[in-house]
Design a protein around this motif. Structure first.
Motif, PDB file in Angstrom:
ATOM      1  N   PRO A 176      -6.036  -1.879  -2.346  1.00 14.62           N
ATOM      2  CA  PRO A 176      -5.049  -0.856  -2.197  1.00 14.62           C
ATOM      3  C   PRO A 176      -5.686   0.061  -3.236  1.00 14.62           C
ATOM      4  O   PRO A 176      -6.304  -0.159  -4.030  1.00 14.62           O
ATOM      5  CB  PRO A 176      -3.617  -1.261  -2.498  1.00 14.62           C
TER       6      PRO A 176
ATOM      7  N   GLU B   9     -12.398   0.664   1.153  1.00 12.62           N
ATOM      8  CA  GLU B   9     -11.332  -0.068   0.256  1.00 12.62           C
ATOM      9  C   GLU B   9     -11.905  -0.916  -0.385  1.00 12.62           C
ATOM     10  O   GLU B   9     -11.248  -1.707  -1.203  1.00 12.62           O
ATOM     11  CB  GLU B   9     -10.296  -0.619   1.292  1.00 12.62           C
TER      12      GLU B   9
ATOM     13  N   ARG C 216      -7.356  -0.445  -6.756  1.00 13.00           N
ATOM     14  CA  ARG C 216      -8.995  -0.094  -6.647  1.00 13.00           C
ATOM     15  C   ARG C 216      -9.352   0.943  -7.708  1.00 13.00           C
ATOM     16  O   ARG C 216     -10.491   0.706  -8.202  1.00 13.00           O
ATOM     17  CB  ARG C 216      -9.442   0.704  -5.032  1.00 13.00           C
TER      18      ARG C 216
ATOM     19  N   LYS D 204     -11.248  -6.267  -1.197  1.00 10.97           N
ATOM     20  CA  LYS D 204     -10.687  -5.125  -0.556  1.00 10.97           C
ATOM     21  C   LYS D 204      -9.252  -4.999  -1.213  1.00 10.97           C
ATOM     22  O   LYS D 204      -8.258  -5.841  -1.062  1.00 10.97           O
ATOM     23  CB  LYS D 204     -10.253  -5.586   0.966  1.00 10.97           C
TER      24      LYS D 204
END
Length: 107
Positions: free
Chosen positions: A56, A82, A60, A54
């Motif tokens: 930000p 996300e 990403r 996961k």
């Protein structure tokens, strides 16, 4: 149905998990897959011979630029917003993205 997991992928996942233990990250399970949590929040998981993270937006996008990396779809036909899935071939970056995920989820 969960994809099969190789011994190498398990070893790499275990190394990532061990590297985060001192930060308070614990092993758990989410939707039947092994995952890493801080408190009750999931930051990473294992999906077949890949790890999910996961992240930000900036990390990403950086991850998605790597060969074989994709948005994570656990099999429901719709990627999770996300989350990315990074294959075993890119396992050298797993610890880096695990640290990014920890900072994001714990922050």
């Amino acid at each position: 149905m969960m994809p099969k997991v190789s011994e190498q992928a398990i070893a790499e996942y275990d190394a990532v998990a061990a590297g985060l233990e001192s930060a308070g990250v614990v092993r758990g399970s989410m939707f039947g897959m092994p995952c890493l949590k801080i408190g009750k929040k999931v930051l990473a998981g294992m999906f077949g011979d890949a790890m999910t993270f996961k992240l930000p937006p900036e990390p990403r996008e950086k991850a998605l630029a790597l060969p074989g990396v994709d948005a994570f779809d656990p099999g429901m036909g719709r990627p999770m917003k996300e989350w990315v899935v990074i294959p075993l071939a890119q396992s050298a970056v797993w610890p880096d993205y695990a640290a990014e995920a920890l900072e994001y989820v714990a922050g």
